[in-house]
Write a protein that holds these residues in place. Sequence first.
Motif, PDB file in Angstrom:
ATOM      1  N   TYR A  45       0.842  -1.207   0.000  1.00 35.39           N
ATOM      2  CA  TYR A  45       0.000   0.000   0.000  1.00 35.39           C
ATOM      3  C   TYR A  45       0.874   1.252   0.000  1.00 35.39           C
ATOM      4  CZ  TYR A  45      -3.272   3.586   1.598  1.00 35.39           C
ATOM      5  OH  TYR A  45      -4.001   4.734   1.713  1.00 35.39           O
ATOM      6  N   GLU A  46       1.885   1.271   0.842  1.00 33.63           N
ATOM      7  CA  GLU A  46       2.784   2.429   0.910  1.00 33.63           C
ATOM      8  C   GLU A  46       3.464   2.658  -0.441  1.00 33.63           C
ATOM      9  OE1 GLU A  46       2.993   4.622   3.209  1.00 33.63           O
ATOM     10  OE2 GLU A  46       1.588   3.545   4.521  1.00 33.63           O
ATOM     11  N   HIS A  84      -4.649  -5.625  -3.843  1.00 34.61           N
ATOM     12  CA  HIS A  84      -3.485  -6.400  -3.405  1.00 34.61           C
ATOM     13  C   HIS A  84      -2.657  -5.618  -2.406  1.00 34.61           C
ATOM     14  CE1 HIS A  84      -4.419  -9.568  -6.065  1.00 34.61           C
ATOM     15  NE2 HIS A  84      -4.014  -8.994  -7.197  1.00 34.61           N
ATOM     16  N   ALA A  85      -3.315  -4.757  -1.646  1.00 32.22           N
ATOM     17  CA  ALA A  85      -2.634  -3.965  -0.628  1.00 32.22           C
ATOM     18  C   ALA A  85      -3.598  -3.672   0.512  1.00 32.22           C
ATOM     19  CB  ALA A  85      -2.125  -2.676  -1.238  1.00 32.22           C
ATOM     20  N   VAL A  86      -3.040  -3.421   1.668  1.00 37.56           N
ATOM     21  CA  VAL A  86      -3.867  -3.128   2.844  1.00 37.56           C
ATOM     22  C   VAL A  86      -3.632  -1.678   3.226  1.00 37.56           C
ATOM     23  CG1 VAL A  86      -4.295  -3.634   5.276  1.00 37.56           C
ATOM     24  CG2 VAL A  86      -3.871  -5.492   3.676  1.00 37.56           C
ATOM     25  N   GLY A  87      -4.707  -0.908   3.235  1.00 35.47           N
ATOM     26  CA  GLY A  87      -4.662   0.512   3.570  1.00 35.47           C
ATOM     27  C   GLY A  87      -5.920   1.183   3.084  1.00 35.47           C
ATOM     28  N   ASP A  88      -5.948   2.498   3.124  1.00 39.02           N
ATOM     29  CA  ASP A  88      -7.133   3.253   2.715  1.00 39.02           C
ATOM     30  C   ASP A  88      -7.184   3.339   1.186  1.00 39.02           C
ATOM     31  OD1 ASP A  88      -9.303   4.837   2.462  1.00 39.02           O
ATOM     32  OD2 ASP A  88      -8.541   6.495   3.708  1.00 39.02           O
ATOM     33  N   LEU A  89      -7.652   2.249   0.585  1.00 41.14           N
ATOM     34  CA  LEU A  89      -7.701   2.205  -0.881  1.00 41.14           C
ATOM     35  C   LEU A  89      -8.674   3.231  -1.440  1.00 41.14           C
ATOM     36  CD1 LEU A  89      -7.594  -1.651  -1.499  1.00 41.14           C
ATOM     37  CD2 LEU A  89      -5.723  -0.020  -1.640  1.00 41.14           C
ATOM     38  N   ASP A  90      -9.755   3.512  -0.695  1.00 45.39           N
ATOM     39  CA  ASP A  90     -10.724   4.517  -1.151  1.00 45.39           C
ATOM     40  C   ASP A  90     -10.062   5.903  -1.251  1.00 45.39           C
ATOM     41  OD1 ASP A  90     -12.906   2.775  -1.418  1.00 45.39           O
ATOM     42  OD2 ASP A  90     -13.276   2.853   0.742  1.00 45.39           O
TER      43      ASP A  90
END
Length: 409
Positions: A45-46, A84-90
């Motif tokens: 995500y980063e 495919h990542a963990v975080g604030d995708l929105d």
Amino acid sequence: MSSDPWGRVDETGTVYVRTADGEQVVGSWQAGTPEEALAYFERKYEGLVVEIGLLEKRVKTTDLSAKDAQTAIDHLREQVDAHHAVGDLDALRTRLDKLVETVAKRREERKAQRARQSDEARHAKEALVTEAEELAQSDQWRAAGERLRALVDTWKGLPRLDRKSDDELWHRFSHARSAFSKRRKAHFAQLDAQREQARRAKERLVAEAESLSGSTDWGPTAARYRELMSEWKAAGRAQREHEDDLWNRFRGAQDIFFAARSSVFAERDAEQAENLKLKEELAGEAEKLLPISDLKGARAAFRSINERWEAIGHVPRDARPKVEGRMHAVERAIQEAEETEWRRTNPEARARAEGLTGQLQAAVDKLKGQIEQARAQGNNAKADKLERELEGRQALLDQALKGLQEFGG
């Protein structure tokens, strides 16, 4: 099971991310602890955050084209939508949406800028065409030619317009240059013809000038040289490579003639100066005869002086009137003495003088009476006219009386 605000790992090792549409599967993790699984996908995500940040900066600070920017946005959006990542995708989607708006705005700005530049280029090229068409009629060949070359350089530095407009303006621009070149070529062709004609004319003048250089017919030859010079000036200039040579030959021929004439004239001037000295001495000798007391002796002496005078040659032209005037004055004095003597000794002349004097006196007396009568009648105009007539008759009478006195009367 392990979790954080944006994702979790269940007991089977499946990793989920939380979105506005609910949880989405990120992937499966079997290689380590749930915490390591979340940390791994958080790093992914980063990575997306960094990539989006870099793209935002490129769009803001570089001339990245709208097409390339949109391609990069679409690529990042696919990665975000793949979960495919963990975080604030929105939040990432929101940033990408804003980036799309920014790119669209930039596209419109650039489109407007291109339109302005195109409009400016059109006006600039139209101005160049107008000036070129004006220059096409100029007779300032050097200045206009240099300016047209400068206009071509300016044209090359301007952006192209749409093909139709650009071709039309270039056609007019090129036609103006061609028209100027054609006129200039015709002008210099005519000039070359005129210079060739001048060369042939000057060749003839040089030939005549050289043929006259040995002449000793000073007056007519000098006059002809003046005519040749006038014809030379009227002939115009020949080609540069011929003009100086022709002029040197023409001038050289004149110099030969005038140098020879000057030498002869110098000898003549010296001779005439000596003649003047001799004539001045004779004039002085003649003036000693005045006043005349012995008419017969004075007449004989003057005849002798005049014979010697005639034997002497010419004197300088500017000195001639003065020295001849001195001799003429003595000659007139002798003639007047002869006339006086003749009148004194001629009875018929005395009688005629007395008769003329009587007639003039009668005319004067009659006019005086008419003037008095006109004044008395108040006819001043007639009186004034008669007085002017009286002045003339009185002058004649005075002269006649003076002549009569010479007879001893």
